[in-house]
Each structure stands twice: as C-alpha cells, then as structure tokens.
Write a protein that holds these residues in place. Structure first.
Motif, PDB file in Angstrom:
ATOM      1  N   CYS A   1      42.325  36.160  50.713  1.00  0.00           N
ATOM      2  CA  CYS A   1      42.271  36.213  49.264  1.00  0.00           C
ATOM      3  C   CYS A   1      41.183  37.161  48.857  1.00  0.00           C
ATOM      4  N   ALA A   2      41.454  38.028  47.960  1.00  0.00           N
ATOM      5  CA  ALA A   2      40.427  38.946  47.500  1.00  0.00           C
ATOM      6  C   ALA A   2      40.168  38.715  46.036  1.00  0.00           C
TER       7      ALA A   2
ATOM      8  N   GLY B   1      39.306  39.319  42.125  1.00  0.00           N
ATOM      9  CA  GLY B   1      39.658  40.330  41.160  1.00  0.00           C
ATOM     10  C   GLY B   1      38.889  40.048  39.899  1.00  0.00           C
TER      11      GLY B   1
ATOM     12  N   SER C   1      41.909  35.964  46.101  1.00  0.00           N
ATOM     13  CA  SER C   1      41.264  36.890  47.031  1.00  0.00           C
ATOM     14  C   SER C   1      39.792  37.063  46.708  1.00  0.00           C
TER      15      SER C   1
ATOM     16  N   GLN D   1      37.347  40.391  46.652  1.00  0.00           N
ATOM     17  CA  GLN D   1      37.297  41.842  46.760  1.00  0.00           C
ATOM     18  C   GLN D   1      35.920  42.291  46.274  1.00  0.00           C
TER      19      GLN D   1
ATOM     20  N   GLY E   1      36.305  47.605  50.314  1.00  0.00           N
ATOM     21  CA  GLY E   1      36.911  47.368  49.020  1.00  0.00           C
ATOM     22  C   GLY E   1      38.243  46.659  49.108  1.00  0.00           C
ATOM     23  N   ALA E   2      38.796  46.575  50.327  1.00  0.00           N
ATOM     24  CA  ALA E   2      40.084  45.901  50.505  1.00  0.00           C
ATOM     25  C   ALA E   2      39.914  44.402  50.304  1.00  0.00           C
ATOM     26  N   PRO E   3      40.807  43.776  49.542  1.00  0.00           N
ATOM     27  CA  PRO E   3      40.692  42.339  49.289  1.00  0.00           C
ATOM     28  C   PRO E   3      40.936  41.495  50.540  1.00  0.00           C
TER      29      PRO E   3
ATOM     30  N   THR F   1      42.577  38.327  51.209  1.00  0.00           N
ATOM     31  CA  THR F   1      43.511  37.454  50.502  1.00  0.00           C
ATOM     32  C   THR F   1      43.614  36.100  51.187  1.00  0.00           C
TER      33      THR F   1
ATOM     34  N   TYR G   1      31.836  40.518  43.312  1.00  0.00           N
ATOM     35  CA  TYR G   1      33.199  40.429  43.819  1.00  0.00           C
ATOM     36  C   TYR G   1      34.103  39.833  42.761  1.00  0.00           C
TER      37      TYR G   1
ATOM     38  N   CYS H   1      38.516  38.272  42.263  1.00  0.00           N
ATOM     39  CA  CYS H   1      39.854  38.057  42.817  1.00  0.00           C
ATOM     40  C   CYS H   1      40.688  39.210  42.269  1.00  0.00           C
ATOM     41  N   HIS H   2      41.196  40.050  43.126  1.00  0.00           N
ATOM     42  CA  HIS H   2      41.930  41.223  42.634  1.00  0.00           C
ATOM     43  C   HIS H   2      43.237  40.824  41.950  1.00  0.00           C
TER      44      HIS H   2
END
Length: 108
Positions: A8-9, A11, A58, A60, A68-70, A72, A91, A93-94
């Motif tokens: 989970c990333a 956003g 997520s 991220q 930078g990749a989430p 998830t 950060y 959650c994306h």
C-alpha cells in the motif's frame, strides 16, 4: 531499505499538523487515515504500516532520497521501511491522497 508484507502506498497532498507520536507502528483503520498521522522514531528504526481497513491503501514517500514508488497494501497486509537517516519524511496513500497523509520524523 524496503520490506513489503502486502502493499500500500500513501497518497497525500498537504502537510500533517499533528504532533509526532513516539512509535514505530502506524495503523490504517477503517476510516481512510493513518493513525497516528505523525510519528517520531530514532535513526535505524523500522516502521510498520498495517492496513486494517477493508480497502487497498499504500505508503508513498514524497521527499527526495526515498523511493517514490508506492508500497501497496491489500486489506490485512503490512508494509515496512527502515529509516537509516535523520530527517522528516512525508508520505501519502497514492490511492487516497486527499485524506491520507503522514510524516515520520527520524532523529538520534
């Protein structure tokens, strides 16, 4: 260093204004939020985010120097990150950046 236990990333968009809580665990309860939204840990600490919601979320990172990749996380899954450098890391959650933002303050 990243350890994913389910992905989970975050956003987010905006800054977290809560005072940091001294903990290395962040809950994602059924409410589209990180709890607590701001944490403080010593350098060298691994932080764990656990998704206890019914939806995928997520983490991220928004600051340079971290991926930078989430990361998830499906419901029931967790994600971890080792913070080996002092600083303040934002950060989100994306998938839900309007609601889900957080910070990790890392210090000696």
């Amino acid at each position: 260093m990243v350890g994913l236990l389910g992905g989970c990333a975050p956003g987010s968009g905006g800054s977290t204004v809560a005072s940091p809580v001294a903990t290395s665990t962040v809950d994602l309860p059924p409410s589209y939020k990180f709890d607590p939204p701001a944490i403080a840990v010593p350098t060298g600490t691994t932080v764990t985010w656990t998704n206890n919601d019914h939806f995928t979320h997520s983490v991220q990172f928004l600051d340079g120097g971290l991926p930078g990749a989430p990361m998830t996380m499906d419901p029931g899954a967790a994600a971890t990150w080792l913070f080996d450098r002092p600083g303040v890391y934002h950060y989100q959650c994306h998938l839900h950046p309007q609601n889900m933002q957080g910070t990790v303050t890392v210090g000696p």
